[in-house]
Write a protein that holds these residues in place. Structure first.
Motif, PDB file in Angstrom:
ATOM      1  N   ARG A  92       6.602   4.078   5.832  1.00  0.00           N
ATOM      2  CA  ARG A  92       5.716   3.208   5.072  1.00  0.00           C
ATOM      3  C   ARG A  92       6.029   1.753   5.382  1.00  0.00           C
ATOM      4  O   ARG A  92       6.798   1.516   6.294  1.00  0.00           O
ATOM      5  CB  ARG A  92       5.899   3.481   3.584  1.00  0.00           C
ATOM      6  CG  ARG A  92       5.681   4.990   3.287  1.00  0.00           C
ATOM      7  CD  ARG A  92       5.893   5.273   1.865  1.00  0.00           C
ATOM      8  NE  ARG A  92       6.146   6.672   1.566  1.00  0.00           N
ATOM      9  CZ  ARG A  92       6.394   7.089   0.353  1.00  0.00           C
ATOM     10  NH1 ARG A  92       6.432   6.219  -0.658  1.00  0.00           N
ATOM     11  NH2 ARG A  92       6.653   8.357   0.118  1.00  0.00           N
ATOM     12  N   VAL A  93       5.542   0.789   4.597  1.00  0.00           N
ATOM     13  CA  VAL A  93       5.775  -0.612   4.940  1.00  0.00           C
ATOM     14  C   VAL A  93       6.448  -1.357   3.787  1.00  0.00           C
ATOM     15  O   VAL A  93       6.038  -2.436   3.378  1.00  0.00           O
ATOM     16  CB  VAL A  93       4.475  -1.332   5.373  1.00  0.00           C
ATOM     17  CG1 VAL A  93       4.114  -0.921   6.784  1.00  0.00           C
ATOM     18  CG2 VAL A  93       3.331  -1.071   4.417  1.00  0.00           C
ATOM     19  N   GLY A  94       7.525  -0.748   3.267  1.00  0.00           N
ATOM     20  CA  GLY A  94       8.323  -1.376   2.214  1.00  0.00           C
ATOM     21  C   GLY A  94       9.455  -2.188   2.817  1.00  0.00           C
ATOM     22  O   GLY A  94       9.269  -2.954   3.765  1.00  0.00           O
TER      23      GLY A  94
ATOM     24  N   ALA B 120       0.711   3.268   6.868  1.00  0.00           N
ATOM     25  CA  ALA B 120       0.395   4.233   5.811  1.00  0.00           C
ATOM     26  C   ALA B 120       1.338   3.995   4.648  1.00  0.00           C
ATOM     27  O   ALA B 120       2.559   4.137   4.791  1.00  0.00           O
ATOM     28  CB  ALA B 120       0.537   5.659   6.333  1.00  0.00           C
ATOM     29  N   HIS B 121       0.756   3.590   3.527  1.00  0.00           N
ATOM     30  CA  HIS B 121       1.587   3.315   2.346  1.00  0.00           C
ATOM     31  C   HIS B 121       0.718   3.358   1.093  1.00  0.00           C
ATOM     32  O   HIS B 121      -0.167   2.537   0.919  1.00  0.00           O
ATOM     33  CB  HIS B 121       2.260   1.948   2.471  1.00  0.00           C
ATOM     34  CG  HIS B 121       3.443   1.792   1.556  1.00  0.00           C
ATOM     35  ND1 HIS B 121       4.560   1.076   1.900  1.00  0.00           N
ATOM     36  CD2 HIS B 121       3.684   2.285   0.310  1.00  0.00           C
ATOM     37  CE1 HIS B 121       5.431   1.124   0.908  1.00  0.00           C
ATOM     38  NE2 HIS B 121       4.913   1.839  -0.069  1.00  0.00           N
ATOM     39  N   GLY B 122       1.026   4.314   0.236  1.00  0.00           N
ATOM     40  CA  GLY B 122       0.283   4.402  -1.024  1.00  0.00           C
ATOM     41  C   GLY B 122       0.960   3.610  -2.128  1.00  0.00           C
ATOM     42  O   GLY B 122       1.993   2.985  -1.925  1.00  0.00           O
TER      43      GLY B 122
ATOM     44  N   ASP C 179       2.666 -12.629  -6.211  1.00  0.00           N
ATOM     45  CA  ASP C 179       1.660 -12.465  -7.262  1.00  0.00           C
ATOM     46  C   ASP C 179       0.877 -11.148  -7.089  1.00  0.00           C
ATOM     47  O   ASP C 179      -0.186 -10.980  -7.666  1.00  0.00           O
ATOM     48  CB  ASP C 179       0.690 -13.657  -7.275  1.00  0.00           C
ATOM     49  CG  ASP C 179      -0.068 -13.806  -5.956  1.00  0.00           C
ATOM     50  OD1 ASP C 179       0.173 -12.994  -5.027  1.00  0.00           O
ATOM     51  OD2 ASP C 179      -0.886 -14.732  -5.852  1.00  0.00           O
ATOM     52  N   GLY C 180       1.456 -10.233  -6.284  1.00  0.00           N
ATOM     53  CA  GLY C 180       0.743  -8.981  -6.006  1.00  0.00           C
ATOM     54  C   GLY C 180       1.202  -7.796  -6.836  1.00  0.00           C
ATOM     55  O   GLY C 180       0.773  -6.664  -6.582  1.00  0.00           O
ATOM     56  N   VAL C 181       2.070  -8.031  -7.823  1.00  0.00           N
ATOM     57  CA  VAL C 181       2.569  -6.920  -8.651  1.00  0.00           C
ATOM     58  C   VAL C 181       1.401  -6.234  -9.359  1.00  0.00           C
ATOM     59  O   VAL C 181       0.508  -6.899  -9.895  1.00  0.00           O
ATOM     60  CB  VAL C 181       3.606  -7.442  -9.671  1.00  0.00           C
ATOM     61  CG1 VAL C 181       3.967  -6.354 -10.678  1.00  0.00           C
ATOM     62  CG2 VAL C 181       4.858  -7.918  -8.941  1.00  0.00           C
ATOM     63  N   GLY C 182       1.425  -4.911  -9.297  1.00  0.00           N
ATOM     64  CA  GLY C 182       0.352  -4.131  -9.916  1.00  0.00           C
ATOM     65  C   GLY C 182      -0.814  -3.854  -8.987  1.00  0.00           C
ATOM     66  O   GLY C 182      -1.698  -3.070  -9.307  1.00  0.00           O
ATOM     67  N   LYS C 183      -0.797  -4.493  -7.820  1.00  0.00           N
ATOM     68  CA  LYS C 183      -1.894  -4.309  -6.860  1.00  0.00           C
ATOM     69  C   LYS C 183      -1.444  -3.370  -5.730  1.00  0.00           C
ATOM     70  O   LYS C 183      -0.248  -3.271  -5.437  1.00  0.00           O
ATOM     71  CB  LYS C 183      -2.316  -5.658  -6.274  1.00  0.00           C
ATOM     72  CG  LYS C 183      -2.882  -6.609  -7.335  1.00  0.00           C
ATOM     73  CD  LYS C 183      -3.173  -7.961  -6.746  1.00  0.00           C
ATOM     74  CE  LYS C 183      -3.660  -8.912  -7.841  1.00  0.00           C
ATOM     75  NZ  LYS C 183      -3.699 -10.303  -7.409  1.00  0.00           N
ATOM     76  N   PRO C 184      -2.386  -2.712  -5.063  1.00  0.00           N
ATOM     77  CA  PRO C 184      -2.021  -1.802  -3.969  1.00  0.00           C
ATOM     78  C   PRO C 184      -1.245  -2.529  -2.872  1.00  0.00           C
ATOM     79  O   PRO C 184      -1.509  -3.701  -2.582  1.00  0.00           O
ATOM     80  CB  PRO C 184      -3.381  -1.317  -3.444  1.00  0.00           C
ATOM     81  CG  PRO C 184      -4.333  -1.547  -4.547  1.00  0.00           C
ATOM     82  CD  PRO C 184      -3.830  -2.751  -5.312  1.00  0.00           C
ATOM     83  N   ARG C 185      -0.306  -1.789  -2.260  1.00  0.00           N
ATOM     84  CA  ARG C 185       0.563  -2.420  -1.273  1.00  0.00           C
ATOM     85  C   ARG C 185      -0.068  -2.526   0.118  1.00  0.00           C
ATOM     86  O   ARG C 185       0.163  -3.501   0.833  1.00  0.00           O
ATOM     87  CB  ARG C 185       1.892  -1.666  -1.202  1.00  0.00           C
ATOM     88  CG  ARG C 185       2.803  -2.044  -2.345  1.00  0.00           C
ATOM     89  CD  ARG C 185       4.096  -1.305  -2.282  1.00  0.00           C
ATOM     90  NE  ARG C 185       3.947   0.053  -2.771  1.00  0.00           N
ATOM     91  CZ  ARG C 185       4.947   0.792  -3.214  1.00  0.00           C
ATOM     92  NH1 ARG C 185       6.171   0.321  -3.215  1.00  0.00           N
ATOM     93  NH2 ARG C 185       4.738   2.004  -3.653  1.00  0.00           N
ATOM     94  N   ALA C 186      -0.818  -1.505   0.518  1.00  0.00           N
ATOM     95  CA  ALA C 186      -1.345  -1.497   1.898  1.00  0.00           C
ATOM     96  C   ALA C 186      -2.181  -2.743   2.208  1.00  0.00           C
ATOM     97  O   ALA C 186      -1.991  -3.366   3.261  1.00  0.00           O
ATOM     98  CB  ALA C 186      -2.136  -0.222   2.161  1.00  0.00           C
TER      99      ALA C 186
END
Lengths: 92, 246
Positions: free
Chosen positions: B38-40, B61-63, B80-87
């Motif tokens: 994934r892309v963590g 590919a990252h859910g 500021d992206g907390v709670g939003k999809p990561r991909a």
């Protein structure tokens, strides 16, 4: 005596020690060596190394002088050897 | 063989300058593609360094959505992206950094229903998943399709890296034929620089596999110990009864 380098959770189970020494006077198998380690470091090490049936977890990788040891029962480890015990890792 | 434009020759001149790399390796990268899943903390830097090096196409590919505790390591994300999809956040960061990159970001992890499609559209896979099930799934699919897989994983201050080259090397199932019952995907700490270091090494390894430059970790496990700053290499072997590659 053999030097055993510990990794991951096993290092934690051995009170944070990176390298430990195990008393080995004559050749032992990897299973016997890991049994010594489990005896030395208690229940946490025992659980990391051995399954409920008493067998070594198949995903524990044992390296002897840089080479992977596949046979768990052959007496391949002797005094002066350097051993690494690697646990499976999957962190991303 | 694809040709390099004037812009690309200028952009990549410092790596083209490396003895043995040259324009030939750069052209090979320009013709190459990779899947990063994934892309963590690990896959993010992997994808970034591949993008920086000039790979033609990346598939991600990252859910899931971003959580506050991801922000010590997931450097493709936004504060500021907390709670939003990561991909989409990874997609945006990579596109901003390298507008020339062809990029496809899937908003789900590799799973049985999509793994053949994910692996089938690239030349190489970088396995950066935090989950053994996903790793073993990718391993089996790479083996089935004959695709190389750079296998990277970490735990605390420790990182592992190897390259799986079907049909020549041991596969992941050879070293992880079972997952111990004590294994917990969240059962260890992560200092972002450790997966970051491993991500850079993973990208470097992928670049070498794709270009043929240097020596790769085929049949060799590299272990980085961030606690005492040592790198060790170990020879690994096939499991004779491996259900995937045996």
């Amino acid at each position: 005596m053999v030097k055993v380098k510990l990794f991951a959770n096993l290092r934690e189970a051995a009170n944070g020690q990176r390298v430990v020494e195990c008393a080995v006077e004559e050749p032992v198998s990897t299973t016997e060596l890991l049994r010594k380690l489990a005896d030395q470091y208690g229940e946490k090490a025992q659980k990391l190394l051995f399954d409920k049936g008493g067998g070594v977890w198949q995903s524990i990788v044992i390296m002897r002088n840089g080479e992977m040891v596949r046979d768990r029962e052959a007496k391949t480890i002797g005094p002066g050897d350097e051993i690494a015990v690697l646990l499976p890792v999957a962190g991303g | 063989m694809v040709e390099l434009t004037e812009w690309e020759l200028e952009k990549f001149k410092r790596q083209i300058q490396i003895p043995g790399f040259g324009e030939e390796a750069q052209r090979k990268l320009k013709a190459s593609s990779a899947l990063v899943t994934r892309v963590g903390g690990l896959g993010g830097p992997t994808a970034m360094w591949l993008a920086a090096a000039g790979i033609r196409r990346l598939v991600l590919a990252h859910g899931g959505t971003l959580t506050p505790s991801n922000l010590n390591r997931q450097i493709l994300m936004r504060g500021d992206g907390v709670g939003k999809p990561r991909a989409p956040q990874a997609d945006e960061t990579l596109r901003r950094f390298n507008p020339d990159l062809e990029l496809k970001a899937y908003g789900e992890d590799a799973k049985p229903h999509n793994v053949a499609e994910l692996v089938g559209q690239v030349d190489l896979v970088c396995d950066c998943s935090p989950d053994f099930g996903e790793r073993l799934l990718l391993n089996a699919e790479c083996w089935r399709q004959g695709k190389p897989m750079v296998e990277a994983g970490m735990n605390g201050m420790e990182a592992h890296l190897t390259t799986i080259l079907p049909p020549h090397t041991p596969c992941l199932q050879c070293t992880v034929p079972e997952v111990p019952d004590w294994w917990d995907p969240l059962g260890f700490g992560v200092l972002g620089a450790v997966p970051g270091t491993l991500g850079a090494l993973t990208a470097l390894e992928a670049i070498k596999v794709l270009t043929g430059f240097g020596e790769i970790l085929a049949g060799t496990l590299l272990v980085f110990d961030g606690e005492d700053m040592t790198f060790s290499k170990f020879a690994i072997s096939k499991r004779p009864d491996c259900p995937v590659c045996g």
